[in-house]
Design a protein around this motif. Sequence first.
Motif, PDB file in Angstrom:
ATOM      1  N   ARG A 164      30.382  42.838  33.607  1.00  0.00           N
ATOM      2  CA  ARG A 164      31.837  42.762  33.451  1.00  0.00           C
ATOM      3  C   ARG A 164      32.260  42.265  32.063  1.00  0.00           C
ATOM      4  NH1 ARG A 164      31.463  45.873  37.030  1.00  0.00           N
ATOM      5  NH2 ARG A 164      32.579  45.853  39.006  1.00  0.00           N
ATOM      6  N   ASP A 170      25.707  51.051  44.308  1.00  0.00           N
ATOM      7  CA  ASP A 170      26.421  49.874  44.832  1.00  0.00           C
ATOM      8  C   ASP A 170      25.986  49.689  46.284  1.00  0.00           C
ATOM      9  OD1 ASP A 170      28.092  47.821  45.492  1.00  0.00           O
ATOM     10  OD2 ASP A 170      29.953  48.958  45.324  1.00  0.00           O
ATOM     11  N   ASN A 220      28.404  47.338  48.547  1.00  0.00           N
ATOM     12  CA  ASN A 220      29.818  47.741  48.559  1.00  0.00           C
ATOM     13  C   ASN A 220      30.750  46.667  47.999  1.00  0.00           C
ATOM     14  OD1 ASN A 220      29.143  50.223  49.860  1.00  0.00           O
ATOM     15  ND2 ASN A 220      29.081  49.164  51.821  1.00  0.00           N
ATOM     16  N   ASP A 221      30.293  45.970  46.932  1.00  0.00           N
ATOM     17  CA  ASP A 221      31.142  44.958  46.308  1.00  0.00           C
ATOM     18  C   ASP A 221      31.739  45.437  44.995  1.00  0.00           C
ATOM     19  OD1 ASP A 221      28.914  44.993  44.695  1.00  0.00           O
ATOM     20  OD2 ASP A 221      28.602  42.816  44.714  1.00  0.00           O
ATOM     21  N   GLY A 222      31.561  46.722  44.680  1.00  0.00           N
ATOM     22  CA  GLY A 222      32.125  47.280  43.456  1.00  0.00           C
ATOM     23  C   GLY A 222      31.266  47.076  42.220  1.00  0.00           C
ATOM     24  N   ASP A 276      27.359  47.659  40.529  1.00  0.00           N
ATOM     25  CA  ASP A 276      26.111  48.395  40.703  1.00  0.00           C
ATOM     26  C   ASP A 276      24.929  47.464  40.910  1.00  0.00           C
ATOM     27  OD1 ASP A 276      27.271  50.894  40.426  1.00  0.00           O
ATOM     28  OD2 ASP A 276      26.893  51.020  38.274  1.00  0.00           O
TER      29      ASP A 276
END
Length: 567
Positions: free
Chosen positions: A321, A377, A380-382, A384
Motif C-alpha cells: 500500500r 487474494d 478476500n481482504d482486498g 494479494d
Amino acid sequence: MSFAQFTREEKLQQLKSRQDIKVTEVEKDLLKLEYPNGKVFYKNIREYKYPESGVQHSEYSPTFDSTIIDLTAIDTMLYNHKYRFWQTVLISNRKFPIIGDINGNGRVELYGFEKDYTTDYTSVVAKEMNVNGTFDSVWYYNPSTLARNIYDIDSDGSLDLHLTSDESDTVIHWAIQKSKIFTKPNDTSLAINLSFEFQAEDSNTVQYNPRFAMLDGDSRTDYIYLGAPTRKYLGIYEYNPVTNSLDSVLHYNYAGIDDWVEGFAVDDFDNDNIPEIIIGGIYGKVASFESTGDNAYQLIWTGEVLTNNAYMLGSTDDIDRNGKKELWVGGEAFYNGVPIIKFSCFESNGNNSYEIVGRIDLVGVFTFYAYNIQAVDVDNDGIDELMICIDGNFLILKFNGSPEHQTYEVYYIKKVSGEYIAYWGATMYDLDYDGNKEILIDMHDDPPQLGNIKFFTSIYTPDSLSSINESSATIIDYRLEQNFPNPFNSSTQIKFVIPNTSLVTIKVYNLLGKEITELINEELPYGNYTINWEARDRNNNSLPSGIYFIKLNAGSFNKTIKAVLLK
C-alpha cells in the motif's frame, strides 16, 4: 535453521531417474531438458558466483527486508486444517489447466490433455463441472497439444480459446508448432469453431509462454511469446481484424541480455499507463520492453538478480500500500552447496526504472518441474497473497509488513505426497462460486514398476469458513454462509446468524441486477436460521439456469453471495 544439503550431482541423478524427460548435459552443469510434446528447457545448476560489480554482494541487503523460509523444516501439519482434498480430475496442461466459463452457463471448464497409465496423450479436452461438482469431458480439440489462453482476441465481447499443436510437416520433415484460435458459434456455446491458425515466421520455432494483452494503446489485441529453440527472441504480433490473423510487429533477439529466457510478466509497473514486458534469463539478467507508439517497442531497462534461472515472474497489485505495483522475479541456484530459490521484489523508482525493495528466500529446494508464481487474494481482504508452486511445494505467503517493508509469513503450505509424484504447477480459482478459491495442482505419477506415467490435477477446497473467510463469528457477529448445495438444481439452503433482534431482508437478483424475489422481510430475534429457496421468482415461476445473487441486509450488515442454478 537446519538447511538441507542437496548436491548438484544428487539433483542431476534425481532428474535422470525420471522416465518422461531426456536430459543432456550440453556443458558442465548446464542441462538441456526435453519434455514430451516438444518442450525444450535449459537449466543452470552451477554454483552461483556473485558478480564482481554493480550488484549488492552480501547475502542479505541492509537496504531492504528479506524473508527466509526453510522448506525442509516446516511442519506442514500446522496448516492442514485450512484445505482438504476435494477430487482428482484426469487432466493436465504441464503447468495447470486453463480455467474459464466460456459458454456462460455458470459451470467452469478445465482445459488440458488426458494421459492415464495405460493410455496415450489425448488432444486438448474441455471438462465442465456438472451438478454433482465433478467434471465431465464435453469436447475434444483435434489436433492440439496444450491449452494456452482464454481471451477476447477479436474484441467482439465473446471469449475465445487459444490452443497450440505440435504437428509433423511432411515437406520439411520436422515438427512445427501452430497456434489455433477457436470462437463461439453462439452466445451459449463453447469456443469450438476454428477461427484461424498462426505459425511463427520460422516454421520450427516453438512459441513459449504465449500471452495476449493490450500493449500499444491502439485497441487491437497483441500476442507475445518467446521464440525458441533455434532463434532466441521475444516475439510480438498484433491481431488484424481485416485478415483475421496475426501480423508480425517485433522480433527482438535477447542474446545480448542473457543466453536463454523462459518467462515474462506484463503489467504497468511504473504507473505511466503503458504496460511493460519484463523478461528473465538463465544467468539472472532481467530486462523491460515498452511500447513507444503504435506497433513500436524498445528496450527501456535492464537489471539483475542474485540467482540463476530467473524464469518465475509475476506482478502483485501494491501489497504494501505505498502506491506502487510489485514485480516479482524468481530464480534458483546453489550457494555453497545449498539450493535456494530467491524471489526479488522490484518496484518502480521512476519512469522506466526499477529497484529491489524486498526478497524471499526459499531454502532447500531446486526444481526441474513446477515453477510458477501467481497473485491471489486468498482471504478476500482486498490484498494479494503470493501463491507459489515450486518443486514439490505449494505455498501461500501472506504479507505481514508495512509500507516500504516487504516481509511475509507462511499462510499455507502443502508438500508432494508419494515417492514418484511430481508437481508441474498450480493455480487457484473459485470453482463452485462460494466466494473462496480452490487450489488446483497439476501433477504426475511415474511409478517405475508400471513403466508408464499418469497426469492429473488434484483439487483442494477450503476446509471451513473460519479458516479462510474473516467474516466468521470471531470477527463479525452477523453471518451469511454460502448457500448449499452450490451449484444447485431446484432448491438450495441459505444459513445466516443474527446476533440480536434485527430487521432482516433477503432478496435475490439476477445477473443484470434485477430483483427476482424477496425471501425474507421481517424482524427476527437472535439466532441461527436456515431457509430454503425453491429457485422461483416472486410470481412462483420457475427460474432458468444461470447465476443469481442472494443479498442479506440486517442492521448495518449486508452481504451478497453468488448462487449458480443448473437444470
